[in-house]
Motif scaffolding. Structure first.
Motif, PDB file in Angstrom:
ATOM      1  N   SER A  15       0.827  -1.203   0.000  1.00  0.00           N
ATOM      2  CA  SER A  15       0.000   0.000   0.000  1.00  0.00           C
ATOM      3  C   SER A  15       0.861   1.253   0.000  1.00  0.00           C
ATOM      4  CB  SER A  15      -0.915   0.006   1.229  1.00  0.00           C
ATOM      5  OG  SER A  15      -1.707   1.184   1.270  1.00  0.00           O
ATOM      6  N   THR A  18       2.400   1.728  -3.419  1.00  0.00           N
ATOM      7  CA  THR A  18       1.411   2.229  -4.374  1.00  0.00           C
ATOM      8  C   THR A  18       1.161   3.721  -4.167  1.00  0.00           C
ATOM      9  OG1 THR A  18       0.325   0.078  -4.513  1.00  0.00           O
ATOM     10  CG2 THR A  18      -0.963   1.992  -5.193  1.00  0.00           C
ATOM     11  N   ARG A  19       1.008   4.112  -2.925  1.00  0.00           N
ATOM     12  CA  ARG A  19       0.788   5.539  -2.608  1.00  0.00           C
ATOM     13  C   ARG A  19       1.960   6.382  -3.102  1.00  0.00           C
ATOM     14  NH1 ARG A  19      -2.880   7.401   1.129  1.00  0.00           N
ATOM     15  NH2 ARG A  19      -1.378   9.003   1.744  1.00  0.00           N
ATOM     16  N   ALA A  53      -6.870   2.110  -8.342  1.00  0.00           N
ATOM     17  CA  ALA A  53      -5.891   2.223  -7.257  1.00  0.00           C
ATOM     18  C   ALA A  53      -5.819   3.653  -6.754  1.00  0.00           C
ATOM     19  CB  ALA A  53      -4.521   1.766  -7.754  1.00  0.00           C
ATOM     20  N   GLN A  54      -5.864   4.608  -7.680  1.00  0.00           N
ATOM     21  CA  GLN A  54      -5.834   6.023  -7.280  1.00  0.00           C
ATOM     22  C   GLN A  54      -7.067   6.374  -6.466  1.00  0.00           C
ATOM     23  OE1 GLN A  54      -7.243   9.230  -9.801  1.00  0.00           O
ATOM     24  NE2 GLN A  54      -7.692   9.665  -7.662  1.00  0.00           N
ATOM     25  N   HIS A  56      -8.898   4.396  -4.729  1.00  0.00           N
ATOM     26  CA  HIS A  56      -8.862   3.694  -3.444  1.00  0.00           C
ATOM     27  C   HIS A  56      -8.008   4.435  -2.425  1.00  0.00           C
ATOM     28  CE1 HIS A  56      -8.522   0.493  -0.489  1.00  0.00           C
ATOM     29  NE2 HIS A  56      -7.207   0.587  -0.577  1.00  0.00           N
ATOM     30  N   HIS A  57      -6.878   4.965  -2.872  1.00  0.00           N
ATOM     31  CA  HIS A  57      -5.946   5.585  -1.940  1.00  0.00           C
ATOM     32  C   HIS A  57      -6.234   7.063  -1.676  1.00  0.00           C
ATOM     33  CE1 HIS A  57      -3.023   2.354  -1.286  1.00  0.00           C
ATOM     34  NE2 HIS A  57      -3.301   1.975  -2.528  1.00  0.00           N
ATOM     35  N   PHE A  58      -6.789   7.769  -2.660  1.00  0.00           N
ATOM     36  CA  PHE A  58      -6.935   9.213  -2.497  1.00  0.00           C
ATOM     37  C   PHE A  58      -8.329   9.763  -2.775  1.00  0.00           C
ATOM     38  CE2 PHE A  58      -2.395   8.583  -3.192  1.00  0.00           C
ATOM     39  CZ  PHE A  58      -1.880   9.288  -2.121  1.00  0.00           C
TER      40      PHE A  58
END
Length: 206
Positions: A15, A18-19, A53-54, A56-58
Motif C-alpha cells: 500500500s 502504491t501511494r 488504485a488512485q 482507493h488511496h486518495f
C-alpha cells in the motif's frame, strides 16, 4: 501466528509503495502537463497503476494533487533539517559572527533549493487553479498552512526567531522560487541570500 503477522505487514508495504508511486506520478504530471492535464487517467498511466488504485488511496483528483505537493514539500523540508543538523548540531554554541553568517547562509540556500524546480512549479499550478476552483481551494489551504508552519519553524530554528524576519525570509525564498522558473541565475541567488544573511546579522547585533 507468524504468517498472520507477516501478511498485514506485506499488505502495508504494498500500500505504501502504491501511494508513493501515485504521489511521484502526480508531481511529474503537474510539472509536465499542468493542473488541467493532471487527470486521474494520466496519473494512473504514469504510475503504471489502475485508476481504481488512485481512487482507493486518495478519492478525488484534488485530494491526490494536494497530497502529492504536500508530501514532496515535507520530504524536502526533512532534508533541510537533516543537512542543518550536520552543519549546526543542536546544543552547539555559536560564538562568532562568521559562524552565524555561514550557518544562516547554509540554511537559506537549503530552503531556496527545496522551494524550487518541479515542487514549486507544481505548487504554482495548484495555487493558480485554486483561485477559481472552490473545491481545490478547500483542499489546498489546510495543506499550505501545514507546510508554511513547518517552513516558519525551520526559519526560527536556523535563521531568526523574529516573526517579521521569518516572514521576510520566507517571502524571499518563495519569490526566488518563482524567479528561477523563468530565469535561473545561481550567481544572483547566491548574492541575494548572502546579502540577506548579512542584514540579519546586523539586526542581531543591534
Amino acid at each position: 501466528m507468524k504468517v498472520a503477522t507477516r501478511r498485514p505487514r506485506k499488505q502495508a508495504e504494498r500500500s505504501a509503495t502504491t501511494r508513493r508511486a501515485l504521489l511521484d506520478a502526480t508531481i511529474a504530471c503537474l510539472a509536465d502537463l499542468g493542473y488541467a492535464g493532471t487527470t486521474s487517467v494520466a496519473v494512473a498511466e504514469r504510475a503504471g497503476l489502475s485508476r481504481g488504485a488512485q481512487l482507493h488511496h486518495f478519492g478525488t483528483r484534488d485530494q491526490l494533487v494536494v497530497a502529492a505537493v504536500e508530501h514532496l514539500a515535507q520530504e524536502r523540508m526533512r532534508r533541510v533539517r537533516t543537512e542543518m543538523s550536520r552543519i549546526a548540531p543542536q546544543g552547539a554554541q555559536l560564538q562568532t559572527l562568521t559562524t552565524v553568517t555561514q550557518e544562516r547562509e547554509a540554511a537559506l540556500g537549503l530552503l531556496a533549493e527545496a522551494l524550487s524546480g518541479p515542487l514549486y512549479a507544481a505548487s504554482l499550478e495548484l495555487w493558480v487553479a485554486a483561485r477559481s476552483d472552490p473545491g481545490l481551494r478547500k483542499e489546498l489551504v489546510p495543506a499550505e498552512e501545514r507546510v508554511n508552519a513547518e517552513l516558519a519553524e525551520i526559519c526560527r530554528t536556523y535563521i531568526s526567531d523574529d516573526p517579521i524576519e521569518v516572514r521576510l525570509t520566507l517571502d524571499l525564498v518563495l519569490g526566488r522560487g518563482v524567479a528561477r522558473l523563468l530565469t535561473p541565475r545561481p550567481d544572483r541567488q547566491a548574492e541575494l541570500l548572502t546579502g540577506w544573511a548579512r542584514l540579519l546579522n546586523g539586526s542581531t547585533r543591534g
